[in-house]
Design a protein around this motif. Structure first.
Motif, PDB file in Angstrom:
ATOM      1  N   HIS A   1     -15.908   4.702  -3.677  1.00  0.00           N
ATOM      2  CA  HIS A   1     -15.275   3.653  -3.466  1.00  0.00           C
ATOM      3  C   HIS A   1     -16.014   2.439  -2.908  1.00  0.00           C
ATOM      4  N   SER A   2     -16.248   1.383  -2.966  1.00  0.00           N
ATOM      5  CA  SER A   2     -16.819   0.190  -2.620  1.00  0.00           C
ATOM      6  C   SER A   2     -15.973  -1.285  -2.578  1.00  0.00           C
ATOM      7  N   HIS A   3     -16.515  -1.968  -1.380  1.00  0.00           N
ATOM      8  CA  HIS A   3     -15.661  -3.297  -1.687  1.00  0.00           C
ATOM      9  C   HIS A   3     -16.388  -4.183  -0.800  1.00  0.00           C
ATOM     10  N   ASP A   4     -16.387  -5.675  -1.040  1.00  0.00           N
ATOM     11  CA  ASP A   4     -16.971  -6.634  -0.326  1.00  0.00           C
ATOM     12  C   ASP A   4     -16.934  -6.651   1.090  1.00  0.00           C
ATOM     13  N   HIS A   5     -17.138  -5.749   1.741  1.00  0.00           N
ATOM     14  CA  HIS A   5     -17.164  -5.776   3.222  1.00  0.00           C
ATOM     15  C   HIS A   5     -18.503  -4.941   4.015  1.00  0.00           C
ATOM     16  N   MET A   6     -18.939  -5.240   4.901  1.00  0.00           N
ATOM     17  CA  MET A   6     -20.109  -4.727   5.388  1.00  0.00           C
ATOM     18  C   MET A   6     -19.998  -3.727   6.428  1.00  0.00           C
ATOM     19  N   LEU A   7     -21.065  -2.708   6.567  1.00  0.00           N
ATOM     20  CA  LEU A   7     -21.090  -1.950   7.669  1.00  0.00           C
ATOM     21  C   LEU A   7     -21.132  -2.573   8.854  1.00  0.00           C
ATOM     22  N   GLU A   8     -20.554  -2.328  10.039  1.00  0.00           N
ATOM     23  CA  GLU A   8     -20.728  -3.179  11.219  1.00  0.00           C
ATOM     24  C   GLU A   8     -21.825  -2.265  12.153  1.00  0.00           C
ATOM     25  N   LYS A   9     -22.716  -1.053  11.499  1.00  0.00           N
ATOM     26  CA  LYS A   9     -23.398  -0.395  12.247  1.00  0.00           C
ATOM     27  C   LYS A   9     -24.739  -0.232  11.277  1.00  0.00           C
ATOM     28  N   GLY A  10     -25.784   0.158  11.842  1.00  0.00           N
ATOM     29  CA  GLY A  10     -26.899   0.617  10.645  1.00  0.00           C
ATOM     30  C   GLY A  10     -27.443  -0.581  10.097  1.00  0.00           C
TER      31      GLY A  10
ATOM     32  N   PRO B   1     -22.627   6.039   9.816  1.00  0.00           N
ATOM     33  CA  PRO B   1     -21.729   5.003  10.571  1.00  0.00           C
ATOM     34  C   PRO B   1     -21.077   5.562  11.718  1.00  0.00           C
ATOM     35  N   VAL B   2     -20.452   6.539  11.154  1.00  0.00           N
ATOM     36  CA  VAL B   2     -19.699   7.542  12.399  1.00  0.00           C
ATOM     37  C   VAL B   2     -20.179   8.988  12.712  1.00  0.00           C
ATOM     38  N   SER B   3     -20.727   9.717  11.678  1.00  0.00           N
ATOM     39  CA  SER B   3     -21.358  10.727  12.150  1.00  0.00           C
ATOM     40  C   SER B   3     -22.912  10.543  12.481  1.00  0.00           C
ATOM     41  N   GLU B   4     -23.087   9.448  13.343  1.00  0.00           N
ATOM     42  CA  GLU B   4     -24.356   9.199  13.588  1.00  0.00           C
ATOM     43  C   GLU B   4     -25.275  10.146  14.714  1.00  0.00           C
ATOM     44  N   SER B   5     -24.408  10.970  15.239  1.00  0.00           N
ATOM     45  CA  SER B   5     -24.940  12.068  16.039  1.00  0.00           C
ATOM     46  C   SER B   5     -25.598  13.197  15.175  1.00  0.00           C
ATOM     47  N   ALA B   6     -25.293  13.295  13.980  1.00  0.00           N
ATOM     48  CA  ALA B   6     -25.720  14.457  12.953  1.00  0.00           C
ATOM     49  C   ALA B   6     -27.052  13.919  12.298  1.00  0.00           C
ATOM     50  N   ASP B   7     -28.119  14.337  12.691  1.00  0.00           N
ATOM     51  CA  ASP B   7     -29.471  13.824  12.034  1.00  0.00           C
ATOM     52  C   ASP B   7     -29.398  14.301  10.627  1.00  0.00           C
ATOM     53  N   TRP B   8     -28.636  15.175  10.050  1.00  0.00           N
ATOM     54  CA  TRP B   8     -28.826  15.608   8.637  1.00  0.00           C
ATOM     55  C   TRP B   8     -27.946  15.074   7.752  1.00  0.00           C
ATOM     56  N   GLN B   9     -27.378  13.753   8.499  1.00  0.00           N
ATOM     57  CA  GLN B   9     -26.454  12.729   7.773  1.00  0.00           C
ATOM     58  C   GLN B   9     -27.063  11.459   7.788  1.00  0.00           C
ATOM     59  N   LYS B  10     -27.098  10.894   6.553  1.00  0.00           N
ATOM     60  CA  LYS B  10     -27.915   9.522   6.469  1.00  0.00           C
ATOM     61  C   LYS B  10     -26.856   8.588   5.881  1.00  0.00           C
ATOM     62  N   GLU B  11     -27.006   7.342   6.370  1.00  0.00           N
ATOM     63  CA  GLU B  11     -26.061   6.365   5.737  1.00  0.00           C
ATOM     64  C   GLU B  11     -26.108   6.149   4.293  1.00  0.00           C
ATOM     65  N   VAL B  12     -25.037   5.967   3.661  1.00  0.00           N
ATOM     66  CA  VAL B  12     -25.042   5.481   2.162  1.00  0.00           C
ATOM     67  C   VAL B  12     -24.240   4.173   2.233  1.00  0.00           C
ATOM     68  N   SER B  13     -24.903   3.157   1.225  1.00  0.00           N
ATOM     69  CA  SER B  13     -24.425   1.800   1.326  1.00  0.00           C
ATOM     70  C   SER B  13     -24.429   1.464   0.200  1.00  0.00           C
ATOM     71  N   GLY B  14     -23.930   0.360  -0.181  1.00  0.00           N
ATOM     72  CA  GLY B  14     -24.092  -0.722  -1.437  1.00  0.00           C
ATOM     73  C   GLY B  14     -25.033  -1.702  -1.368  1.00  0.00           C
ATOM     74  N   TYR B  15     -26.298  -1.752  -2.274  1.00  0.00           N
ATOM     75  CA  TYR B  15     -27.207  -2.690  -1.810  1.00  0.00           C
ATOM     76  C   TYR B  15     -27.571  -3.454  -3.071  1.00  0.00           C
ATOM     77  N   GLY B  16     -27.900  -4.658  -2.792  1.00  0.00           N
ATOM     78  CA  GLY B  16     -28.530  -5.654  -4.113  1.00  0.00           C
ATOM     79  C   GLY B  16     -27.424  -6.691  -4.388  1.00  0.00           C
ATOM     80  N   PHE B  17     -27.718  -7.163  -5.607  1.00  0.00           N
ATOM     81  CA  PHE B  17     -27.011  -8.376  -5.990  1.00  0.00           C
ATOM     82  C   PHE B  17     -27.206  -8.315  -7.513  1.00  0.00           C
TER      83      PHE B  17
ATOM     84  N   LYS C   1     -11.239   0.954  12.183  1.00  0.00           N
ATOM     85  CA  LYS C   1     -10.699  -0.235  11.564  1.00  0.00           C
ATOM     86  C   LYS C   1     -11.508  -0.939  10.921  1.00  0.00           C
ATOM     87  N   TRP C   2     -12.675  -1.381  11.101  1.00  0.00           N
ATOM     88  CA  TRP C   2     -13.595  -2.390  10.516  1.00  0.00           C
ATOM     89  C   TRP C   2     -13.888  -1.624   8.862  1.00  0.00           C
TER      90      TRP C   2
END
Length: 840
Positions: free
Chosen positions: A349-358, A419-435, A491-492
């Protein structure tokens, strides 16, 4: 004294003695215990005499007064009535829900409510929500209260079956009847009272079985009764599994001695073992499945609670929106919804809201509901934004990009921490990118990897087919896989499930499949697929997987949770309800509670001492009553251990009430301790033993009466409350009580007057006047002083809930004096009849 008989055994001189001597047989090489009970045993342990029946009637009367008193108070939701009353409402309306417990007890509450006229219109949404008149909460509470009364009688009968004399069985059962925690949990719409009743029924039935000759009709009836009770216990809560384990171990114990009984043919022992297996395992299993079948058959309406289950499961529910007749072939240009296999998170799922970290790019989550923001367009990695005018299937190893249809951003990963599991180096951020119109970059690329084992046989293992193919999405730049686990965003992130790219972790958490699928270039007659409708056993297995999974993940801290090591010492209780300067708080009767704990420790030390003495050559266990004491106490403390020890293995949140099943067995063992105190005391005079037992009963009753305001939610004063807090963990809020009982009376009078004034409008509406009629206050005999509107007494009495008349000072006026008072110019107001505050 007993005399030795010719066969080498011992036979008690009193045929009515509930503890006859052991019968020892002489074999060619060794002695053996004769396992067949004497014919007189069942008679001596069955309450047939008029005197004992009067004793049982007295116990029933006292218990009924204690357990049924004031069930209509509080008249609002208490503690977990929020859950189990709400489930009863859903059963009545057929709305599907998810719970971590089996269904029987909840269905029984729904049945009682339905019989009493409940239509499920009240949802028990929050603690202290006031019950409307349409909710027969009194009758729903009456059900567990009656079971609580019956459980006390079962304790008495169980103790008699295990050889406890009548007066001690009565005293022990009376202590149980007024045990504060058991009284409290039997008064509300909770699962504990039905569960304990079924456990007590199974315990009694099995002890009854031990009294009869092997294979007799009476023994088979008792054994079947035990099996039925076990089935109902485990169908109410999984705690019943520990009761089944207890009965199973007692069966092994008994079979061991039966094998060594040289007077019994081995075929008879084998027959008895088979009979026990059928009655105590097969019968409970059948009942368990029958209740789940009724559960599935009753809850047929789709709801949010079904979101915990697979889409295939949800297709069996009315009103579901799960896609049907889905295009089977998935290819480049397909618009798909992608579902996670291993968790209940739902759809990518994705929506027009941004991550508050990373990177602070667009959020990618899992969302459990069908939604347009779950739609993704499949593109070839080297032909982004290309117009697709033909169909090209999605084969294993194809490199693709996924464009979010609504926001036009692509599924993307890069070297940022999750964003949440930031202490686990084996997990990287997944995001929505582009326009819109952007072609993307290499961090948008993903390689489809079909899992051969998890996918359906055939074509689904070579190219992606909706529903049937399970695949991974590998990010070639980061060398990680699209991953999700049961970690929520803050909550964000709308507390939706986190999605990351993982280079490690459990493989099943990287599996996905296509559910929704549309392609513009596939013909109308293209192959389509739907979820296969699961059968009963498939639904049963999935339900238990979800129940187990959710149960072990109930790890959120709770203000009133406690740890198992603290339970035997009653270090704290549970706050159930608080309102109107009254409190309901689950707290055990400390006298009984600590006595069980102390006796358990003392008995363990005694057994160790006896074993050492035996090793040193001393004779032990020479008296039949001492033998019976040891056997029965070991039986019951084994039940205590089996219901208590597993709590230490549970990582979920736990509460004091989880100890009550074990505690029940502890009280049974304590009763045998009281019995042996009477039998073997100073100078072996029973009067001393009965004096000790009477003093114990008196202290138990004192504790009960002192703390009864916490059971019944009746008035109490701050000073008495503070004096009662023996331990700091007994954290019921004393500041909520008023200082004196007189203040409670004044408060009630004030509330009554407020209700009086509020009810005048209702009273006026009850008057039937002709349209346009004029009224002269000076000539109206029924007008109130001060020019207040008149009202019809008969009409007021007929109105729901209005049954009391008082003057301006709050003093009650008899109904037959109201009209006379009005005619003489007096002032009368009507109020609803408030609950009494009298105390037991």
């Amino acid at each position: 004294m007993a005399s030795k008989n010719a066969s080498g055994g011992y036979q008690g001189t009193d045929p009515q003695d509930p503890v006859p001597d052991l019968k020892i047989g002489k074999g060619p090489a060794r002695s053996y215990v004769v396992t067949e009970p004497p014919k007189t045993l069942s008679e001596s342990r069955t309450p047939t005499s008029p005197k004992e029946q009067i004793t049982i009637a007295a116990l029933l009367l006292i218990t009924s007064v204690v357990r049924l008193y004031g069930l209509s108070r509080p008249d609002s939701v208490v503690f977990d009535e929020v859950h189990f009353g709400g489930f009863a409402s859903k059963y009545i309306k057929g709305i599907f829900f998810m719970d971590v417990h089996p269904p029987l007890a909840k269905m029984l509450f729904a049945a009682v409510g339905s019989i009493a006229g409940f239509r499920g219109d009240f949802e028990f949404s929050a603690i202290a929500d006031k019950f409307p008149e349409s909710t027969p909460y009194f009758f729903m509470r009456l059900f567990p209260a009656v079971l609580g009364v019956a459980t006390v009688l079962l304790m008495y009968l169980t103790l008699r079956c295990s050889g406890v004399r009548i007066p001690i069985a009565f005293v022990a059962s009376l202590c149980f009847a007024v045990e504060n925690s058991f009284v409290t949990i039997s008064r509300y719409i909770l699962l504990d009272s039905p569960l304990l009743f079924f456990i007590a029924s199974a315990t009694y039935a099995f002890k009854k079985y031990e009294l009869y000759p092997q294979g007799s009709w009476a023994s088979q009836k008792a054994l079947l009764g035990a099996g039925i009770s076990l089935g109902m216990a485990v169908s109410s809560k999984w705690v019943g599994l520990f009761t089944i384990a207890w009965v199973g171990l007692l069966c092994i114990w008994r079979l061991w001695f039966m094998i060594g009984d040289l007077s019994k043919p081995i075929t008879k022992t084998v027959t008895e073992a088979v009979r026990k297996g059928v009655f105590l395992l097969v019968v409970p299993a059948i009942l368990y499945m029958v209740f789940f079948y009724i559960h599935f058959d009753t809850l047929t309406v789709h709801s949010d609670g079904a979101g915990f289950f697979s889409s295939a499961f949800r297709t069996t529910l009315e009103g579901n929106t799960i896609p049907r007749d889905i295009l089977a072939d998935v290819g480049i240009g397909s618009v798909v919804s992608i579902r996670h296999v291993a968790t209940m998170g739902g759809y990518l799922h994705s929506h027009d809201h941004m991550l508050e970290k990373g990177s602070q790019q667009q959020q990618i989550t899992l969302y459990p509901h069908l939604d347009g923001n779950n739609d993704w367009l499949i593109e070839l990695y080297d032909k982004p934004n290309a117009v697709v005018d033909s169909f090209e299937g999605l084969a294993d190893g194809t490199k693709i990009r996924l464009k979010h249809v609504v926001t036009q951003r692509r599924l993307h990963s890069h070297d940022h921490k999750a964003p949440v599991s930031e202490s686990a180096d084996w997990q990287k951020e997944v995001s929505g990118y582009g326009f819109e119109g952007f072609e993307g970059d290499a961090n948008d690329d993903w390689i489809v990897e079909i899992d051969q084992k998890a996918s359906a046989p055939g074509e689904a293992r070579t190219r992606v087919k909706a529903l049937e193919t399970k695949f991974r999405l590998k990010h070639p730049m980061m060398n990680c896989h699209l991953f999700s686990h049961e970690v929520k965003l803050p909550k964000w992130g709308f507390e939706q499930q986190e999605v990351t790219c993982a280079s490690q972790g459990k493989e099943h958490l990287t599996l996905w499949y296509v559910e929704g699928n549309f392609h513009p270039n596939l013909p109308e007659d293209a192959e389509r697929i739907s979820y296969k409708t699961p059968g009963f056993f498939e639904k049963l297995i999935e339900s238990h997987q979800k129940m187990w999974h959710i149960n072990k993940n109930l790890v959120e801290p709770h203000i009133y949770e406690s740890k198992p090591h603290s339970w035997p010492f009653l270090l704290r209780g549970i706050n159930y309800w608080g309102q109107n300067h009254r409190q309901v708080y689950l707290l055990g009767n400390a006298i009984v509670w600590w006595s069980v704990t102390a006796f358990t420790a003392l008995f363990a030390l005694t057994v160790v001492y006896e074993l050492i003495s035996w090793q040193l050559g001393y004779k032990i266990l020479q008296d039949s009553k001492v033998v019976n004491f040891h056997v029965q106490v070991i039986h019951y403390l084994l039940g205590f251990a089996l219901h208590y020890a597993p709590s230490f293995l549970m990582g979920r949140q736990l509460f004091l009430h989880h100890y009550l099943a074990a505690y029940y067995f502890g009280i049974l063992a304590l009763a045998h301790a009281m019995d042996v105190v009477v039998t073997y005391n100073f100078r072996r005079r029973e009067i001393y033993g009965y004096a000790i037992v009477s003093a114990f009963l008196g202290s138990v009753l004192y504790f009960f009466f002192t703390y009864r305001p916490l059971i019944y939610g009746t008035p109490w004063t701050k000073d008495l409350c503070k004096k009662s807090q023996w331990l700091t963990g007994w954290d019921y809020p004393c500041q909520n009580f008023l200082s004196t009982y007189e203040e409670y009376k004044n408060l009630e009078s004030q509330q009554a007057l407020e209700a009086l004034h509020a009810s005048k409008t209702i009273a006026a509406d009850a008057v039937s006047k002709p349209t346009g009629a004029q009224e002269d206050p000076s000539t109206n005999q029924n007008s109130q002083a001060g020019g207040e509107e008149a009202f019809d007494v008969d009409a007021i009495m007929a109105s729901p809930g209005l049954k009391k008349f008082v003057d301006q000072n709050g003093n009650e006026i008899p109904h037959d004096a109201v009209k006379d008072l009005l005619q003489n110019g007096g002032s009368v107001l009507s109020v609803e009849h408030h609950s009494h505050t009298d105390m037991l």
